[in-house]
Write a protein that holds these residues in place. Sequence first.
Motif, mmCIF file in Angstrom:
data_model
loop_
_atom_site.group_PDB
_atom_site.id
_atom_site.type_symbol
_atom_site.label_atom_id
_atom_site.label_comp_id
_atom_site.label_asym_id
_atom_site.label_seq_id
_atom_site.Cartn_x
_atom_site.Cartn_y
_atom_site.Cartn_z
ATOM 1 N N GLY A 66 -5.014 17.084 -18.992
ATOM 2 C CA GLY A 66 -4.631 18.470 -19.228
ATOM 3 C C GLY A 66 -3.201 18.664 -19.681
ATOM 4 N N GLY A 67 -2.501 17.563 -19.973
ATOM 5 C CA GLY A 67 -1.095 17.663 -20.316
ATOM 6 C C GLY A 67 -0.851 18.027 -21.761
ATOM 7 N N GLY A 68 0.422 18.087 -22.131
ATOM 8 C CA GLY A 68 0.802 18.384 -23.501
ATOM 9 C C GLY A 68 1.712 19.586 -23.591
ATOM 10 N N PRO A 69 2.483 19.686 -24.675
ATOM 11 C CA PRO A 69 3.490 20.751 -24.815
ATOM 12 C C PRO A 69 2.909 22.153 -24.854
ATOM 13 C CG PRO A 69 3.243 19.506 -26.860
ATOM 14 C CD PRO A 69 2.518 18.739 -25.807
ATOM 15 N N GLU A 70 1.754 22.342 -25.473
ATOM 16 C CA GLU A 70 1.178 23.681 -25.543
ATOM 17 C C GLU A 70 0.760 24.177 -24.161
ATOM 18 O OE1 GLU A 70 -1.890 24.079 -28.432
ATOM 19 O OE2 GLU A 70 -0.662 23.357 -30.095
ATOM 20 N N SER A 71 0.110 23.300 -23.408
ATOM 21 C CA SER A 71 -0.293 23.668 -22.051
ATOM 22 C C SER A 71 0.925 23.943 -21.179
ATOM 23 C CB SER A 71 -1.135 22.546 -21.422
ATOM 24 O OG SER A 71 -2.333 22.353 -22.129
ATOM 25 N N SER A 72 1.961 23.127 -21.357
ATOM 26 C CA SER A 72 3.189 23.300 -20.595
ATOM 27 C C SER A 72 3.829 24.652 -20.887
ATOM 28 C CB SER A 72 4.171 22.173 -20.924
ATOM 29 O OG SER A 72 5.406 22.365 -20.280
#
Length: 300
Positions: free
Chosen positions: A218-224
Amino acid sequence: MKCGRVRFIVGVFLVVTLFMVVSGCTAFQTRILNYGVETFFEKGEDALIRHILEIDCDRLANDGIGGAALITILINNFLGDHKAINTLNSLFYAAYGILIEYEDLKHAMYLYKKSREYGMTALKTNKKFREGLEKGIKIHKLVHYLGEEYKGPLLFTALGWGMQVMLGPDDMFELVNMPDIIAMVDRSIELDEEYLYGLGLTFKGAYYAFVPEFIGLGGGPESSKATFDKAKKVSDGMVFLADTFRARYWATLMKDEEMFDILLNKTVELPRNYFREGTLLNELARWKAGEYLRDKYEWF
């Protein structure tokens, strides 16, 4: 609550506690402490945590979190299975670890480990959760047994454990525990996403920036970015820890030095007593913002 008052309260509690330690009768000590703790927590641990968040103390690490943790640890020696005490210990150790991680990495790792241990002790007061663990069932398959009264230990356990993992990312053994950590955060958010002004969302935003998207967790810059935005909205823009963590984890991931500077300078310049109910969180945010600005060229 000013530093002098914090020191006075800490002193009184320490004197009373130490007197009981040396006074002899264990049964008497236990009865008195049980009565005192139950009276102290008669309004519930949530009410006490709300008061802790209002602590206004320039020397936060020494007079605020450190002193409060010493009290609860001493009491915990008598009442090891008390849910509220262990919940507070989990919170204090996680917060103290965040405060000192750049000054003393080894000790911060120890504090995060203790936060996890105290939090798990609090969670194990739930019979179904405890019995599931004893059978070897993974935490992420057991969190549904934990109701709203466990939103605190769920969050603080995940926070301490998660910061420990993010501080030592080369430990592959700990990385495999991330599904359990995030399951605890998610359950706490599910129970009350506004708890501690979106602290669970703030941690999850940092986690999303820390974990590469391709890993499938579920990681990544957009999710963050989306999660940090939600955390800020939940707090009505009154608590700045999400900004501090967003700068440290998201802005560094994106190599956005301008955003890094804007977020952290705004936090450092935040007026004291800006939001009374979130004073402790904002002081923690200010403290870390100063450290991150000092060390910014480690990431840019």
